[in-house]
Design an enzyme around this catalytic site. Structure first.
Site, PDB file in Angstrom:
ATOM      1  N   LYS A 163       0.825  -1.212   0.000  1.00  0.00           N
ATOM      2  CA  LYS A 163       0.000   0.000   0.000  1.00  0.00           C
ATOM      3  C   LYS A 163       0.856   1.258   0.000  1.00  0.00           C
ATOM      4  O   LYS A 163       0.467   2.270  -0.556  1.00  0.00           O
ATOM      5  CB  LYS A 163      -0.954   0.013   1.197  1.00  0.00           C
ATOM      6  N   LYS A 205      -5.942 -12.155  -7.223  1.00  0.00           N
ATOM      7  CA  LYS A 205      -7.245 -12.238  -6.569  1.00  0.00           C
ATOM      8  C   LYS A 205      -8.165 -11.119  -7.076  1.00  0.00           C
ATOM      9  O   LYS A 205      -7.700 -10.014  -7.338  1.00  0.00           O
ATOM     10  CB  LYS A 205      -7.006 -12.055  -5.054  1.00  0.00           C
ATOM     11  N   LYS A 235     -11.009  -4.812  -5.519  1.00  0.00           N
ATOM     12  CA  LYS A 235     -11.458  -3.470  -5.878  1.00  0.00           C
ATOM     13  C   LYS A 235     -10.307  -2.644  -6.459  1.00  0.00           C
ATOM     14  O   LYS A 235     -10.528  -1.698  -7.191  1.00  0.00           O
ATOM     15  CB  LYS A 235     -11.967  -2.735  -4.635  1.00  0.00           C
TER      16      LYS A 235
END
Ligand code: TRP
Length: 409
Positions: A117, A199, A202
């Site tokens: 992130k 995977k 979003k």
């Protein structure tokens, strides 16, 4: 009530960073629904984790409510499960801070989600992003959680939660239950439609890779028609590690229809991807239709959703405060500050019977109320709210009481 006390506790959470994805529905929430009879379940909308990246206030608010509507529409019964928003239960932030102080810089630096992130948000690598796992540990430990249903990407976070809990317990005794990750027996791992090695998420760069449960049927069909397969001649529908895209579509079809992989292979024998892909799309549209319609209906009933949230927060806060105030904070040495500025002091009874402990305290001029009165057996509360200065004055009495149990330092 007796029985409820013996149920194992489950906690899980999803960030309100957008609508729920087909991946979280099939991989997580569909399984949560099946757990509610056997376990005591807490499902949290983790809006405090969400602000580790910038959010638009109005969107964050709407999404939190909409996520609740989607949870319920997916079949999570608010009577059988505690559904709530993280920021409504301040104990999460309280214990989060405490656990920050028992979490090491080094172990946080090794978290793959942090590395990932922070590389994606290079202009906002804030402290919250870094200490995210300590807040997540607080979420879990506040409820004495036994099992945490999570996908593979969150396993490292459950690991660090266990490490933090064990560290705390090593210092203060058995304060926290050590949780285990829970991988449901029928968990489907749904991959991106456009990059099936990842995977479904979003944050997929290609918007066609991720399906949302609130998406329109037309959009869903478009995504499935564009789904990546492979260029094998014959376009045969069968599952194997080299055919990630096709295998993923078969998996999705299997969850929608209940058919096995063999049955699906037989069904599409000789038909090719041109027929297979829209068939999967149709199956998904029909699976999601009642969920979307129910969520839309619920979103129009704000009063109902707000009632659920109030009730959920109340139940969660009760359980969380019981563990936090009567457990971690007192064990750690805090007297509990109350909003009215006065103090309650909670004491863990050194005797199995808190009432006997209270009777004995009277000999030392300390008036204690056994915990059963406020739902917490084994603890006693100072009978009245005392100001800080009074507490200071009562300390010699407490010391004598402690000595009488051989607990003095
Ligand atoms: N970190 C989780 C995720 O991104 C969300 C989460 C927050 C969570 N707190 C939790 C999951 C506690 C399970 C338990 O998916």
């Amino acid at each position: 009530m007796e029985e409820a006390a013996h149920k194992k506790i489950i906690f899980s959470g999803i960030q309100p960073s957008g609508d729920l994805t087909l991946g979280s529905y099939m991989g997580a929430i569909k399984n949560w629904v099946a757990l509610s009879d056997e376990y005591e379940c807490y499902y949290c909308i983790v809006d405090m984790h969400a602000i580790t990246v910038r959010q638009v206030p109005a969107d964050l608010r709407r999404r939190a409510l909409s996520q609740l509507a989607q949870y319920i529409a997916c079949g999570l019964d608010p009577k059988k499960n505690t559904l709530f928003i993280q920021s409504h239960v301040p104990a999460h932030a309280q214990l989060g801070w405490v656990l920050d102080c028992y979490t090491m810089f080094g172990e946080l630096s090794r978290m793959t989600q942090f590395k990932d992130k922070s590389s994606k948000n290079a202009d906002n690598i804030n402290a919250g992003l870094f200490t995210y796992p300590a807040l997540m540990a607080a979420d879990i430990l506040l409820y004495q959680t036994d099992l945490v249903p999570v996908g593979g990407d969150q396993k490292q976070h459950v690991e660090i939660c266990r490490d933090i809990a064990m560290r705390f317990n090593n210092i203060y005794g058995d304060v926290f239950t050590i949780p285990e990750p829970y991988i449901p027996p029928t968990g489907a791992r749904i991959m991106s439609l456009t990059s099936p090695e990842n995977k479904m998420s979003k944050s997929d760069k290609d918007p066609g890779g991720c399906i949302y449960i609130m998406q329109s049927p037309d959009d869903i069909m478009r995504c499935f028609k564009r789904a990546v397969t492979d260029s094998e001649t014959g376009h045969c529908v069968y599952a194997c590690p080299e055919k990630l895209g096709v295998t993923n579509l078969m998996q999705i079809y299997s969850v929608c229809t209940g058919k096995t992989m063999d049955e699906i292979e037989a069904e599409f024998d000789g038909m090719g991807y041109g027929a297979f892909k829209p068939a999967v799309g149709e199956a998904v549209v029909e699976t999601l239709r009642p969920i979307r319609e129910e969520a839309e209906r619920l979103m129009k009933d704000k009063a109902y959703l707000e009632d659920i949230l109030r009730d959920g927060a109340e139940r969660a806060a009760y359980a969380a405060n019981r563990e936090l105030i009567y457990g971690a904070l007192t064990d750690m040495g805090y007297a509990c500050a109350r909003p009215d500025g006065a103090f309650y002091l909670f004491l863990k009874s050194p005797e199995p019977d808190a009432r006997a402990f209270c009777r004995r305290a009277m000999d030392y001029d300390i008036l204690l109320v056994p915990g059963d009165d406020f739902g917490c057996p084994g603890y006693a509360r100072l009978a009245y709210c005392v100001a800080r200065s009074q507490l200071q004055r009562s300390l010699p009495a407490f010391r004598k009481l402690a000595e009488s149990y051989g607990l003095s330092k």
